[in-house]
Write an enzyme that holds these catalytic residues in place. Structure first.
Site, PDB file in Angstrom:
ATOM      1  CB  CYS A   7      -5.357  -1.606  11.179  1.00 20.94           C
ATOM      2  SG  CYS A   7      -5.839  -0.422   9.954  1.00 20.94           S
ATOM      3  CG  HIS A  48     -21.862  26.381 -37.598  1.00 23.70           C
ATOM      4  ND1 HIS A  48     -23.208  26.607 -37.486  1.00 23.70           N
ATOM      5  CD2 HIS A  48     -21.262  27.581 -37.415  1.00 23.70           C
ATOM      6  CE1 HIS A  48     -23.417  27.892 -37.256  1.00 23.70           C
ATOM      7  NE2 HIS A  48     -22.250  28.511 -37.219  1.00 23.70           N
ATOM      8  CG  ASN A  54     -25.318  36.414 -40.394  1.00 26.57           C
ATOM      9  OD1 ASN A  54     -26.153  36.381 -41.294  1.00 26.57           O
ATOM     10  ND2 ASN A  54     -24.810  37.556 -39.915  1.00 26.57           N
ATOM     11  CG  HIS A 107      -7.936  -2.319   4.283  1.00 22.13           C
ATOM     12  ND1 HIS A 107      -6.792  -2.647   4.969  1.00 22.13           N
ATOM     13  CD2 HIS A 107      -8.211  -3.374   3.481  1.00 22.13           C
ATOM     14  CE1 HIS A 107      -6.385  -3.853   4.594  1.00 22.13           C
ATOM     15  NE2 HIS A 107      -7.224  -4.309   3.682  1.00 22.13           N
ATOM     16  CG  ASN A 114      -0.254   0.160   2.523  1.00 19.55           C
ATOM     17  OD1 ASN A 114       0.533   1.090   2.704  1.00 19.55           O
ATOM     18  ND2 ASN A 114      -0.523  -0.730   3.478  1.00 19.55           N
ATOM     19  CB  ALA A 168       2.620  -1.223   8.163  1.00 15.87           C
ATOM     20  NE  ARG A 213      -4.400  -4.025  -0.183  1.00 17.42           N
ATOM     21  CZ  ARG A 213      -3.735  -4.105   0.962  1.00 17.42           C
ATOM     22  NH1 ARG A 213      -4.144  -4.923   1.911  1.00 17.42           N
ATOM     23  NH2 ARG A 213      -2.662  -3.367   1.160  1.00 17.42           N
TER      24      ARG A 213
HETATM   25  N1  ARG Z   1       0.228  -3.414   5.746  1.00 16.28           N
HETATM   26  C1  ARG Z   1      -1.109  -3.869   5.949  1.00 16.28           C
HETATM   27  C2  ARG Z   1      -1.773  -4.066   4.590  1.00 16.28           C
HETATM   28  O1  ARG Z   1      -1.502  -3.316   3.690  1.00 16.28           O
HETATM   29  C3  ARG Z   1      -1.884  -2.876   6.750  1.00 16.28           C
HETATM   30  C4  ARG Z   1      -3.278  -3.330   7.053  1.00 16.28           C
HETATM   31  C5  ARG Z   1      -4.080  -2.326   7.779  1.00 16.28           C
HETATM   32  N2  ARG Z   1      -5.293  -2.873   8.181  1.00 16.28           N
HETATM   33  C6  ARG Z   1      -6.483  -2.303   8.050  1.00 16.28           C
HETATM   34  N3  ARG Z   1      -7.525  -2.878   8.496  1.00 16.28           N
HETATM   35  N4  ARG Z   1      -6.649  -1.168   7.396  1.00 16.28           N
HETATM   36  O2  ARG Z   1      -2.528  -4.967   4.413  1.00 16.28           O
END
Ligand code: ARG
Length: 703
Positions: free
Chosen positions: A264, A640, A526, A168, A22, A258, A139
């Protein structure tokens, strides 16, 4: 502490950024400090332990993202839909989560291996338990949503994510207690935003700004009136406090690297089931069939792209690739969309590409009758430039007067069934208008490699659309050849021309084209006539001497004098008759019986007696003069030319010449190879064209 609430977490023993799946991970490989990650995770754990019971799943070496338990699966009651990770990098987590769920007494549902779904990261229960919000776009696959509805017996509302930073659903969307919703609207397409607005009343929607969104403010854990998140702006804090929430900030910067934060790192495993809530998924599907040079002509790409761009999803059920160069391919594709409305929009565009309903599912067109003259039924099918057929009483009928932006009217009489395009204002009460998307197909000429090559010999730059760099001479040679062909077989060429043709010295060349029989109709406003006649009578165009190229004193009045002269005569034809007008474009039209139509506009001086100021009449006259045309030369008039383009079916060659590339692009972009754009001075173009025509010897002349 609310005893009944349980949350699953996974200690960050093996957490790191090991790969990029991501945008947040980009540039962060091995850049997070594990000591700080542990500390931040423990703080969050500590906070949550005061709010709920926290269960732990064993971390596994080699699966660094396992800390993000939100992605383990989606729990409702005793059931869980296990995640099917989109990226290989995380697929190895699946068995560990599966085992944990089984060991803890859940019934585990598993999707097909090729149907990605990333658990509670992409599916969030309304906190009142009324329905499930499910995300797709990056995803999770839209086609997984009906399974969620079925297995968990709940209504699923599909939301499409469009900003890859918010890949997400839980990165940009957070349902809160009592029906409140914290979300970032910019992460969703407009259809999804409408859906959110329909379900959540304005006073319950807390839309956040980008600055908060990128701090993962929506990635919050909500337990009753408490909201735990990485960070919130003062504004957001006040907003949430004002509606009765308490915010706890706890830094989670190591996990942001990440692409995750508070939510998450957790999975709520107690989600009560409501008795009155039942399965429902508005996801609609439909199968389409395509045939032709699907790969060579790029139709397959276009079709699949269009489905995704419009918020749908697809599954190729069958693809039969033509083996020989000339053989065609066949494909059956299942299309799904988050609602019937979206499916309809996608289907319309696919029909335009030539897709059809598989034979076993074909049915007749649906029609609705007009109840108010000049007004179509809401769901009327909007016509395109492509040859179209509609199915009436089991029989395919070719639509007449094909043009874009019209309704299709079906009529059945003793002599048979007809269908034709009718513009809105021409619709009469009781006309039967085609609605919906059933029983409609367009007949797209399938371009094989062979014909692509042949046409590219005629107009080598056609496929490429606009070209300013390629040698205009080369293009002109091809057009001249084609013009000669059309003339010699008694075909029809219509010219649309703007006053720039006269200003740039093109009058004499256009005049000679008309004289030599290359033009069968002239359409303009015209101004083209005024300045052409001004040049014929006074030697100037908009007051500029056409020989010397300099403004003539008092010349700005010339065109009014000219208008006055013609008005005195009563018409251009009368001026020719009386010998007052004896050269120029309009003179040649009159003299050679080439019909013309001058359509008026708000800025017209005069106007000339011939100028039709009733635009409805002018449009009708344009349409009449365009009937049966083989080629249209569009010479420096956007107004036109676009007007003409709207009335013209596919298959008519269009050559658009303008000094402004934007105009050329706009006009030559009809998605068909028949249109040619040339960016150049129109006077120069005409002079080259006439020159080239003179060089061509007609086979008839040789004989
Ligand atoms: N590095 C993980 C991924 O890309 C992060 C996940 C984060 N989780 C979430 N529920 N948004 O999958």
């Amino acid at each position: 502490m609310a005893e009944s609430i349980r949350i699953l977490m996974c200690p960050p023993d093996h957490y790191d950024v090991d790969y990029v799946i991501n945008p947040w991970m980009e540039g962060n490989i091995h850049k997070s400090s594990s000591a700080r990650a542990v500390e931040q995770w423990q703080k969050l754990h500590h906070i949550l332990k005061d709010l709920a019971v926290v269960d732990l799943v064993n971390p596994q070496k080699g699966w660094p993202d396992m800390v993000f338990t939100a992605n383990a699966g989606l729990v409702l009651g005793d059931n869980v839909v296990l995640s099917r990770f989109f990226h290989e990098e995380r697929q190895g987590e699946e068995p560990y989560f599966k085992k944990w769920f089984e060991d803890n007494g859940f019934t585990v549902y598993e999707l097909d291996e090729d149907l990605p779904f990333e658990g509670a990261g992409d599916a969030l229960l309304d906190r009142e338990g009324r329905w499930l919000w499910a995300g797709y776009g990056f995803r999770s696959e839209l086609d997984s949503h009906p399974y969620l509805a079925k297995w968990l017996d709940i209504e699923v509302l599909s939301l499409r994510l469009i900003d890859e930073r918010f890949y997400h659903l839980d990165t940009c969307f957070c349902p809160l207690t009592e029906g409140y919703l914290l979300y970032y609207p910019g992460a969703f397409d407009s259809y999804s935003n409408h859906l959110i607005e329909r379900r959540v009343p304005a006073e319950k929607r807390i839309a956040i700004e980008e600055a908060d969104a990128v701090n993962f403010a929506c990635n919050a854990v909500n337990v009753e009136r408490t909201v735990v998140m990485n960070k919130a702006s003062d504004r957001l804090k006040h907003k949430l406090e004002s509606v009765g929430f308490e915010i706890i900030e706890t830094p989670l910067t190591e996990f942001l690297k990440a692409g995750g934060a508070a939510k998450c790192l957790t999975l709520r495993i107690t989600e009560p089931v409501l008795e009155y809530v039942h399965a429902n998924s508005p996801v609609e599907t439909r199968t389409i069939h395509m045939e032709g040079h699907l790969l060579d002509a790029g139709i397959m790409n276009k079709a699949l792209d269009l489905v995704v761009e419009n918020g749908g999803s697809f599954k190729v059920l069958n693809f039969n690739l033509g083996i020989e160069r000339q053989s065609t391919s066949v494909a059956d594709v299942r299309i799904s969309a988050p609602s019937y409305q979206v499916l309809e929009e996608i289907s319309r565009q696919l029909i335009e590409l030539g897709a059809v309903t598989p034979p076993q599912e074909v049915c007749d067109v649906e029609t609705e009758t007009v109840t108010k003259a000049g007004v179509a039924p809401d769901d009327f099918y909007v016509s395109t430039i492509y040859p179209t057929e509609v199915r009436v009483n089991g029989q395919w009928v070719r639509v007449r007067q094909q043009r874009m932006d019209a309704a299709i009217v079906v009529s059945e009489t003793d002599t048979g069934i007809t269908a034709s395009c009718k513009i809105l204002r021409d619709l009469a009460v009781d006309d039967r208008v085609v609605v919906g998307i059933e029983g409609i197909r367009t007949v797209r000429k399938t371009e094989s490699r062979e014909t692509q090559q042949r046409s590219s010999q005629e107009f080598s730059f056609m496929g490429a659309g606009v070209s300013s760099e390629r040698r205009v001479e080369l293009v002109v040679e091809q057009i001249a050849w084609e013009l000669r062909q059309i003339r010699d077989r008694g075909g029809k060429v219509v010219v649309t021309a703007g006053p720039v043709v006269i200003h740039t010295g093109g009058a004499q060349h256009l005049s000679s084209l008309i004289r030599d029989g290359y033009v069968q109709g002239l359409l303009g406003g015209n101004a083209i006539a005024v300045h052409d006649i001004e040049q014929a009578l006074m030697g100037t165009s908009l007051g500029v001497d056409m020989q010397k190229g300099v403004p003539v004193r008092g010349g700005h009045r010339h065109h009014l004098k000219v208008i006055n002269t013609i008005r005195r005569c009563g018409s251009i034809a009368r001026a020719v008759e009386r010998g007052i007008l004896s050269k120029g474009v309009m003179y040649e039209c009159v003299n050679n019986n080439v019909p013309f139509c001058l359509a008026g506009s708000i800025r017209d001086d005069g106007p000339l007696p011939d100028t039709e100021m009733d635009l409805i009449k002018a449009q009708a006259e344009y349409a009449r003069l365009l009937e049966g045309t083989d080629m249209i030369l569009m010479l420096s008039t956007m107004l036109h030319s676009i007007g003409v383009g709207n009335m013209t079916p596919a298959g008519v060659k269009m050559v658009c010449v303008d000094i402004n590339p934007a105009v050329v692009t706009k006009l030559s972009d009809r998605g068909s190879i028949e249109s040619v754009g040339i960016v150049t001075d129109v006077g120069l173009f005409l002079s080259l064209l006439v020159n080239q025509l003179e060089k061509l010897t007609s086979p008839y002349q040789i004989a």
